[in-house]
Design a protein around this motif. Structure first.
Motif, short mmCIF file in Angstrom:
data_model
loop_
_atom_site.label_atom_id
_atom_site.label_comp_id
_atom_site.label_asym_id
_atom_site.label_seq_id
_atom_site.Cartn_x
_atom_site.Cartn_y
_atom_site.Cartn_z
N PHE A 1 38.50 45.04 36.64
CA PHE A 1 39.05 43.68 36.48
C PHE A 1 38.77 43.25 35.05
N GLY A 2 39.83 43.12 34.25
CA GLY A 2 39.65 42.72 32.86
C GLY A 2 38.83 43.74 32.11
N LYS A 3 38.10 43.26 31.09
CA LYS A 3 37.37 44.19 30.22
C LYS A 3 35.92 44.36 30.70
N GLY A 4 35.60 45.56 31.16
CA GLY A 4 34.21 45.88 31.50
C GLY A 4 33.68 45.29 32.79
N LEU A 5 34.57 44.78 33.64
CA LEU A 5 34.11 44.25 34.93
C LEU A 5 34.77 45.04 36.07
N TYR A 6 34.04 45.17 37.17
CA TYR A 6 34.55 45.89 38.33
C TYR A 6 34.28 45.05 39.57
N VAL A 7 35.23 45.07 40.49
CA VAL A 7 35.07 44.30 41.73
C VAL A 7 34.89 45.27 42.89
N ALA A 8 33.86 45.01 43.69
CA ALA A 8 33.61 45.86 44.87
C ALA A 8 33.52 44.97 46.10
N ASP A 9 33.73 45.58 47.25
CA ASP A 9 33.65 44.84 48.50
C ASP A 9 32.18 44.66 48.90
N PHE B 1 33.36 34.36 49.67
CA PHE B 1 34.41 35.31 49.25
C PHE B 1 33.68 36.65 49.10
N ASN B 2 33.83 37.52 50.07
CA ASN B 2 32.90 38.65 50.15
C ASN B 2 33.25 39.81 49.22
N LYS B 3 33.33 39.51 47.96
CA LYS B 3 33.51 40.50 46.90
C LYS B 3 32.38 40.28 45.90
N ILE B 4 31.98 41.36 45.24
CA ILE B 4 30.97 41.20 44.18
C ILE B 4 31.51 41.78 42.88
N VAL B 5 30.93 41.35 41.78
CA VAL B 5 31.33 41.84 40.47
C VAL B 5 30.17 42.64 39.88
N VAL B 6 30.53 43.75 39.25
CA VAL B 6 29.54 44.61 38.59
C VAL B 6 30.05 44.91 37.18
N GLN B 7 29.19 44.87 36.22
CA GLN B 7 29.61 45.11 34.83
C GLN B 7 29.49 46.58 34.46
N GLU B 8 30.09 46.92 33.33
CA GLU B 8 30.18 48.32 32.89
C GLU B 8 28.82 49.05 32.94
N GLU B 9 27.77 48.40 32.46
CA GLU B 9 26.45 49.06 32.36
C GLU B 9 25.96 49.61 33.68
N ALA B 10 26.43 49.00 34.78
CA ALA B 10 25.91 49.42 36.10
C ALA B 10 26.94 50.21 36.90
N ARG B 11 28.09 50.50 36.27
CA ARG B 11 29.15 51.22 37.01
C ARG B 11 28.63 52.55 37.54
N ALA C 1 13.78 33.07 33.65
CA ALA C 1 15.09 33.47 33.10
C ALA C 1 16.22 32.85 33.92
N PRO C 2 17.43 32.75 33.32
CA PRO C 2 18.53 32.08 34.02
C PRO C 2 19.04 32.83 35.25
N ARG C 3 19.55 32.08 36.22
CA ARG C 3 20.26 32.70 37.34
C ARG C 3 21.64 33.13 36.86
N MET C 4 22.29 33.98 37.66
CA MET C 4 23.56 34.49 37.17
C MET C 4 24.67 34.52 38.20
N GLY C 5 24.40 34.13 39.43
CA GLY C 5 25.47 34.11 40.44
C GLY C 5 25.88 35.51 40.88
N PRO C 6 27.14 35.64 41.33
CA PRO C 6 27.52 36.84 42.09
C PRO C 6 27.87 38.07 41.27
N ILE C 7 27.15 38.30 40.18
CA ILE C 7 27.32 39.56 39.46
C ILE C 7 26.09 40.40 39.76
N PHE C 8 26.27 41.66 40.15
CA PHE C 8 25.17 42.42 40.76
C PHE C 8 24.65 43.58 39.94
N GLY C 9 25.26 43.84 38.78
CA GLY C 9 24.82 44.99 37.99
C GLY C 9 23.34 44.90 37.64
#
Ligand code: 48F
Length: 250
Positions: free
Chosen positions: A93-101, A70-80, A224-232
């Motif tokens: 998307f919701g609180k403090g999350l952003y979706v980019a292509d 699903f070729n979308k990524i999520v970025v959190q507020e700190e990295a906007r 440290a833990p992996r985090m999946g498709p969040i890129f911030g």
């Protein structure tokens, strides 16, 4: 008249010119994923001589596929602000999350990095490090197909004041110091997005004189833990490494 030989000469001259120019760098970045390309962009934009060596044909690392294709990524507020710096479009998307292509993200970061002055050598694999007097002093490179086919062909060397291991999950470059008993790499832990994002940035640092780690390689170094498709965390990690190195170059 279109002469095939002239086409060949144009390519060979242009490529070898850039390669010769890149034999002595301020910073050699290994891996053209998000953290490596972001690091390269900020370094070049601020005057450093920097090249990225990517073993695959394509740049972008883990960006393209988003998650499970699903070729979308999520970025959190700190990295906007990094999305804004690159001019990548996103939707809240919701609180403090952003979706980019994912495609726009990969292509835009790559384009901005190249236009800032980063040279990207794709299809070039970094197979070892140069270490002199307890300091990483460069990288050892070879064509990816040579290593894929196991041909016995000696590599070439690029000298660099700093090397960044941006090779993702396996921290492949740092592993060369592990096998010489110089550092330890515990490998990344299981998924925990929030913690993983935080620790990626925290563990972005010089792990051995001259060698920085960014992105998932920083996680692997720290266990440290992996985090999946969040890129911030990847973007912030690349920027952090760039500014720390710029400070040291000064
Ligand atoms: O894995 P990758 O995208 O690194 P990253 O910057 O970002 C990780 C995320 O994409 C994602 C994630 C975060 O949400 O979990 O996975 O940490 O990109 C690493 C790049 O390094 C290249 C590899 O092909 C990829 O494009 N690479 C790996 N080993 C070498 C290399 C090597 N020895 N020489 C050259 N390139």
């Amino acid at each position: 008249m279109l002469r095939e030989m002239e086409i060949s000469r144009a390519i060979i001259e242009a490529y070898t010119g850039e390669l010769l120019e890149s034999l002595s760098l301020d910073v050699a970045i290994v891996g053209a994923g998000p953290s490596g390309m972001v690091a390269g962009y900020y370094l070049a934009k601020n005057g450093a001589k920097v090249a990225i060596f990517e073993k695959k044909l394509s740049i972008g690392g883990g960006i393209w596929g988003g998650a499970m294709g699903f070729n979308k990524i999520v970025v959190q507020e700190e990295a906007r602000e990094i999305l804004d710096e690159f001019g990548i479009t996103y939707k809240p998307f919701g609180k403090g999350l952003y979706v980019a292509d994912a495609i726009e993200t990969a292509t835009t970061i790559a384009s901005k990095a190249v236009k800032a002055g980063v040279k990207i050598f794709n299809m070039v694999e970094v197979e070892d490090l140069v270490v002199k007097n307890d300091r990483v002093a460069g990288i050892v490179i070879n064509w990816t197909p040579v290593l894929m086919t196991g041909l016995h062909v000696d590599p070439l060397t690029v000298e660099a004041k700093f090397v960044i291991d941006s090779t993702g999950h396996g921290a492949q470059i740092s592993q060369h110091l592990v096998k010489r008993g110089l550092i330890e790499v515990p490998g990344e832990g299981p998924m925990w997005a929030e913690k993983g994002e935080e620790l990626t940035v925290e563990h972005t640092r010089e792990i051995f004189l001259g060698l920085y780690v960014t992105g998932m390689a920083a996680n692997a170094i720290a266990g440290a833990p992996r985090m999946g498709p969040i890129f911030g965390g990847m973007f912030l990690s690349g920027r952090k490494a760039a500014f720390e190195i710029l400070e040291k170059l000064r």
